[in-house]
Write a protein that holds these residues in place. Structure first.
Motif, PDB file in Angstrom:
ATOM      1  N   ASP A  84       0.843  -1.194   0.000  1.00 51.75           N
ATOM      2  CA  ASP A  84       0.000   0.000   0.000  1.00 51.75           C
ATOM      3  C   ASP A  84       0.884   1.253   0.000  1.00 51.75           C
ATOM      4  N   LYS A  88       1.240   2.914  -7.156  1.00 44.28           N
ATOM      5  CA  LYS A  88       0.689   2.277  -8.365  1.00 44.28           C
ATOM      6  C   LYS A  88      -0.168   3.269  -9.163  1.00 44.28           C
ATOM      7  N   PHE A 109      -8.269  -4.301  -9.276  1.00 42.24           N
ATOM      8  CA  PHE A 109      -8.929  -5.485  -8.711  1.00 42.24           C
ATOM      9  C   PHE A 109      -9.018  -5.375  -7.200  1.00 42.24           C
ATOM     10  N   LYS A 110     -10.254  -5.489  -6.734  1.00 44.84           N
ATOM     11  CA  LYS A 110     -10.523  -5.371  -5.297  1.00 44.84           C
ATOM     12  C   LYS A 110     -10.745  -6.769  -4.731  1.00 44.84           C
ATOM     13  N   VAL A 111     -11.235  -6.813  -3.498  1.00 44.43           N
ATOM     14  CA  VAL A 111     -11.582  -8.108  -2.902  1.00 44.43           C
ATOM     15  C   VAL A 111     -12.590  -8.790  -3.839  1.00 44.43           C
ATOM     16  N   PRO A 112     -12.373 -10.042  -4.202  1.00 43.94           N
ATOM     17  CA  PRO A 112     -13.276 -10.694  -5.160  1.00 43.94           C
ATOM     18  C   PRO A 112     -14.720 -10.775  -4.662  1.00 43.94           C
ATOM     19  N   ARG A 124     -11.561 -14.081 -13.221  1.00 40.34           N
ATOM     20  CA  ARG A 124     -11.959 -12.665 -13.316  1.00 40.34           C
ATOM     21  C   ARG A 124     -10.960 -11.814 -14.096  1.00 40.34           C
ATOM     22  N   TYR A 125      -9.736 -12.325 -14.226  1.00 38.52           N
ATOM     23  CA  TYR A 125      -8.721 -11.552 -14.939  1.00 38.52           C
ATOM     24  C   TYR A 125      -8.786 -11.806 -16.442  1.00 38.52           C
ATOM     25  N   ASN A 139      -3.939  -2.905 -12.227  1.00 37.77           N
ATOM     26  CA  ASN A 139      -3.597  -2.292 -10.948  1.00 37.77           C
ATOM     27  C   ASN A 139      -3.982  -3.315  -9.875  1.00 37.77           C
ATOM     28  N   ARG A 140      -3.032  -4.077  -9.416  1.00 41.60           N
ATOM     29  CA  ARG A 140      -3.226  -5.350  -8.708  1.00 41.60           C
ATOM     30  C   ARG A 140      -3.689  -6.375  -9.753  1.00 41.60           C
ATOM     31  N   GLU A 144      -2.356 -11.057  -6.483  1.00 41.91           N
ATOM     32  CA  GLU A 144      -2.956 -10.914  -5.143  1.00 41.91           C
ATOM     33  C   GLU A 144      -3.315 -12.288  -4.568  1.00 41.91           C
ATOM     34  N   ASP A 145      -3.596 -13.223  -5.484  1.00 39.15           N
ATOM     35  CA  ASP A 145      -4.027 -14.553  -5.034  1.00 39.15           C
ATOM     36  C   ASP A 145      -2.879 -15.396  -4.479  1.00 39.15           C
ATOM     37  N   VAL A 148      -1.855 -11.332  -0.876  1.00 34.65           N
ATOM     38  CA  VAL A 148      -2.758 -11.047   0.247  1.00 34.65           C
ATOM     39  C   VAL A 148      -3.402 -12.343   0.762  1.00 34.65           C
ATOM     40  N   VAL A 149      -3.706 -13.243  -0.152  1.00 40.89           N
ATOM     41  CA  VAL A 149      -4.366 -14.482   0.257  1.00 40.89           C
ATOM     42  C   VAL A 149      -3.391 -15.401   1.010  1.00 40.89           C
TER      43      VAL A 149
END
Ligand code: ADP
Length: 304
Positions: A84, A88, A109-112, A124-125, A139-140, A144-145, A148-149
């Motif tokens: 963060d 970006k 891309f936010k929280v799915p 989704r990508y 942008n992300r 992320e998978d 963050v995951v």
């Protein structure tokens, strides 16, 4: 992308992550400055120089994108990741400012959503990938998978128990899926460039504080960012593993020094123009026959 060719500026090569080689982010200086002299200049002189560089980047990107669109063979996928406040959004604005908006699409891309979580993690990508002639900026991204995951396994979608993160080799398998996905895209004419905007923890603190010191920046501050900061070391490990496992010859990662925004923006812009110039594109050739038709059209118009 051919990352060894002469079209790649020498200074950029040191930011490219060598495939499969274990790395430590502490060995990369987030405060690296391309031009040490800049730091010794007066504020005004430095601003002038930066303005000139910005104009140069803009002109080069514009030209590169026009060629990409005209030849209509390749697409470019730019992936931006970073902690963060890494910059970006600003980097995207910088890159975008040089190109025809019709030739470029940005996706964040936010929280799915629950629909997205009901599919495989790449779903989704896939349908927002750039078409031929276009530059797509993520942008992300699907990274992320594995970031963050990985740091927060409770945020993962519901997978069959046998296949979930409790099963051995789960993350390795995800890296392999990502590599296979990118290889498929590259083999179908997508150039993939991935940028990790590398900031120091101190710089993040400064940037978060700056958001609390200026009323106009309050909206940018999120307490979630402060909460994520507590996981800094876990993110570092997740990034280090991911970068080593998914930097490939065909889709390399750049570790971009990002404590100075102008450095990060210049590196990203120059890596993109380098990649496009390496494709050796040219404007579509017009045959003698077509030239004749065009000249007939010109005569007709002039005779009106
Ligand atoms: P940004 O920080 O990119 O400007 P937000 O503040 O809305 O935008 O943050 C988006 C959030 O979505 C981040 O916290 C990010 O970790 C999260 N996110 C993105 N992709 C995923 C994913 N695949 N799984 C879980 N969380 C994700």
């Amino acid at each position: 992308m051919d990352i060894t060719g002469p079209h790649v500026k020498k200074y950029l090569k040191k930011f490219i992550v060598e495939p499969e080689k274990k790395l430590k982010l502490k060995d990369y200086d987030p405060g690296w400055a391309q031009n040490e002299t800049l730091k010794q200049m007066s504020e005004d002189a430095a601003q002038d120089l930066l303005q000139q560089m910005l104009e140069k980047d803009r002109a080069q990107l514009n030209e590169a994108q026009a060629l990409l669109a005209a030849s209509g063979q390749y697409s470019i996928l730019i992936v931006l990741q970073g902690m963060d406040t890494a910059g970006k959004d600003g980097t995207i604005r910088h890159v975008m400012s040089g190109v025809n908006p019709q030739g470029c699409a940005v996706h964040g891309f936010k929280v799915p959503s629950s629909e997205e979580h009901a599919h495989d993690f790449l779903w989704r990508y896939y349908h927002v990938l750039p078409e031929r002639g276009m530059i797509g900026i993520f942008n992300r991204s699907y990274y992320e998978d594995v970031l963050v995951v990985r740091v927060h396994p409770e945020r993962m979608e519901q997978l069959p128990e046998k296949l979930g993160p409790e099963s051995g080799g789960f993350w390795k398998a995800r890296y392999q899926d990502i590599n296979a996905f990118e290889r498929h895209l590259v083999q179908n004419g997508t150039i993939i460039l991935k940028f990790f905007l590398h900031i120091s923890k101190d710089e993040q603190k400064k940037r978060l504080l700056a958001r609390l010191e200026d009323k106009d920046k309050y909206w940018k501050f999120s307490t979630a960012d402060l909460a994520e900061r507590q996981y800094w070391d876990k993110y570092v490990i997740a990034y280090e593993e991911m970068l080593a496992a998914t930097s490939t010859e065909y889709a390399p990662w750049f570790i971009v020094p990002a404590d100075y925004k102008w450095v990060a923006r210049t590196v990203v812009a120059e890596a993109i123009t380098s990649a496009i110039s390496g494709l050796d594109l040219s404007y579509p050739k017009v045959s003698d026959e077509q030239v004749k038709i065009l000249m007939d059209a010109k005569r007709q118009l002039e005779a009106e």
